[in-house]
Design a protein around this motif. Sequence first.
Motif, mmCIF file in Angstrom:
data_model
loop_
_atom_site.group_PDB
_atom_site.id
_atom_site.type_symbol
_atom_site.label_atom_id
_atom_site.label_comp_id
_atom_site.label_asym_id
_atom_site.label_seq_id
_atom_site.Cartn_x
_atom_site.Cartn_y
_atom_site.Cartn_z
ATOM 1 N N SER A 54 -15.696 7.655 3.729
ATOM 2 C CA SER A 54 -15.265 8.892 3.052
ATOM 3 C C SER A 54 -15.660 10.098 3.883
ATOM 4 C CB SER A 54 -15.905 8.958 1.666
ATOM 5 O OG SER A 54 -17.309 8.892 1.779
ATOM 6 N N ARG A 71 0.829 -1.216 0.000
ATOM 7 C CA ARG A 71 0.000 0.000 0.000
ATOM 8 C C ARG A 71 0.856 1.255 0.000
ATOM 9 N NH1 ARG A 71 -4.121 1.199 4.888
ATOM 10 N NH2 ARG A 71 -2.141 1.590 5.935
ATOM 11 N N LEU A 113 -10.413 -6.946 5.440
ATOM 12 C CA LEU A 113 -10.371 -5.627 4.815
ATOM 13 C C LEU A 113 -11.582 -4.803 5.238
ATOM 14 C CD1 LEU A 113 -9.247 -6.541 1.174
ATOM 15 C CD2 LEU A 113 -7.844 -5.973 3.158
ATOM 16 N N ARG A 114 -11.320 -3.538 5.557
ATOM 17 C CA ARG A 114 -12.394 -2.592 5.899
ATOM 18 C C ARG A 114 -12.060 -1.260 5.256
ATOM 19 N NH1 ARG A 114 -11.142 -5.266 10.573
ATOM 20 N NH2 ARG A 114 -12.778 -6.577 11.480
ATOM 21 N N ARG A 115 -12.948 -0.735 4.465
ATOM 22 C CA ARG A 115 -12.715 0.561 3.850
ATOM 23 C C ARG A 115 -13.052 1.667 4.830
ATOM 24 N NH1 ARG A 115 -15.436 1.315 -1.807
ATOM 25 N NH2 ARG A 115 -14.174 3.195 -1.608
ATOM 26 N N ARG A 116 -12.205 2.678 4.863
ATOM 27 C CA ARG A 116 -12.475 3.826 5.727
ATOM 28 C C ARG A 116 -13.618 4.649 5.154
ATOM 29 N NH1 ARG A 116 -6.249 5.910 6.645
ATOM 30 N NH2 ARG A 116 -5.517 4.066 7.803
#
Length: 685
Positions: free
Chosen positions: A684, A453, A679-682
């Motif tokens: 927006s 990343r 996995l975890r998306r932050r």
Amino acid sequence: MSQGNQRPPTNRNRFKPVTLGEIKELASVGRPTVSNWRRRHASFPTAMGGTENKPLFDAEEVAEWLDTRPVPDAERREDGRMPTYGDRFREALRLRQLVALKHDGISAETLIRSALSLIADAAAGNRRAPVAGGQLEQAVDELLDSTETPGAAADAVLDLAGRLESDLAMDATPAVVAELIGALVRRREAAGEAECARPSVINLYAGTGDLLFALDRGRLGQITAMESDRLRRELLGHRLLAHNVQGVDLYADVAALRADGLTAADVVVVDPPYAAGERETDEDGPLSRAAEALGLLGPGGTAYVVVPSWTLARQRTGVRSPNVRLREHLLMEDAVAGIVQLPRRIHPFRTGAELALLVLRRDAEPAERGLTRLVDGDRIAVRTGLGQRWAEFVADALSTADLPASEEVRDIPVMAASPRGEQLLDGRSLLPAHRLASPEPGLDHFGASLDARREAAAALPDLREWIGGLGIAKRESPVPHRRLDEHVRAGQLRLLPGHRIHSEDIADGGLVVIGREEMLGTLPIGRRRIAPEALAGYPQAAVTERGDVLLLTEHGVRTHVDDLGGCVLLAPVQGLRITAYAQQRATGGTAGGLWIGPHPLARLLAAPRNQQRSSGSLVRRVSVRDMDLPQLPPEEITELEAVLAEIDRHRAEVRRQLDALDTLAERLAAGVADGALALRRRPSR
């Protein structure tokens, strides 16, 4: 020649002279290899006769010269000596007369049977003297004289089956498979030496004895062989006599074997000849041979059975086929101790045949009950190479009690202990390649993903600014053009023609060769080369220098700047050399002030106005001399070169970032697949 490669003296001129074509065939190499040997090595034997176009060489001199050339990637022999091309040459030379007899109308099977019969008689002390006109007797007599023992002569005749196009070669057990089964029997014998010092062995469908002769017979007990085919049974009998092997009972079928009271053995080895076709719906399919071997095992016995891979790969459907039923029966009986997926293309004459080895047991040890060990021998062979080393690795994998985590070996339960646990009786394929998968060893998925990343987050902040600052304006007055022919005649450019070089001179070492394939990208630059001594045979061939522009002008124009030099051009590739650039480089000056540089020249030549100049009916080509270049002032040429260099730099940066994004996606997917990452998306902002 090293001491390890020394051979016993042989009678000079015992063999007929050979041609270059016969050397190629007898040494099992290509014609270019023989031509290179002769041209590049002053020690290569001198022709003893023949003509200039078809010279003849002394066969024994050729054999002695080939003794100094080991076969690449070959396994060492039992005496520690590396096999050489001389070994191949001599063996094929000894059998040349037998091969020639087939052209006289003798069938391959008749030839092999008669030759083995003569060799067996010789081993029994009844060697027949050659008679006048008896070509077969003379050929066998010479073979016996040139081999150390009658057994070696018999093995050489059987190895000849492939060259004679005999069906015997199709049913032969590959040497590496025989070595593996021999190693497994030795491991089993060593492990149970206290209980059964001399185990009894039955070899079902023995053929001509490939598995039988891979066993260490001196440390075994009673040995029994069964072969139903009359010809193969007769050949096996001759081979046993030739090797002076005694005490092997030979039967025509299992019924006759059982009638003599041989109902059980400690070890059963089987490699049956399987007919073409999968026979999945046949009740007497390939797995029936495994059941037959299991039925002949005594208490604590082990069977090793070669089967086609498809018998293990077929999945269970609504209606179970006889093959699936028998496979699941063996599993439910807890009879399958191990499954080894054998390497692909392991059979020299059945290139499409994929094989597996079943290890069957009569009684499982307490710690092994309900478990089957899967071994991916194909992966092991890729890692270690075929041969004795591969066989020992697989034997270790099957006999090791403490099994390390590996993608090549794993124990899988026949029936799962929990509802969602993995089991072999789930109707899926049993092949190790389909079952074995494990996390990448020694990899921290979390750390690797963070690194990926971080690399992908590196932006190119100056790219947009640079593109925005690139001034582009319309030219008010037209620019004159000059044909490349004028630059060549003026001495500003030098045209480098490509050359036609014989394929046998192309090798793996020496100067880089660039031809059509390299310019089209079908071969990487540097794969093909030519040795300097071979290049000396082409006095007109020029070698490129740094900064030369290479062109392929078929069906358009493709260009490449040689930034290193030292390449040889293969027609139809041509080259252009900027004379001033070469002079400045020779004097140590800079490239500033040149009328044009290599990279702008390459770009301008590949412009559409030159691409469209092709002509020709079959192959449309562009004439290099008909191309043209704009006549630009030096400052514009300098600016063009700077812009092109900056574009190349940014292109490399963009490619690096794309690679970083690909790596990030690969690492995240690997971590999730192995169950190591979540996995975890932050959200927006």
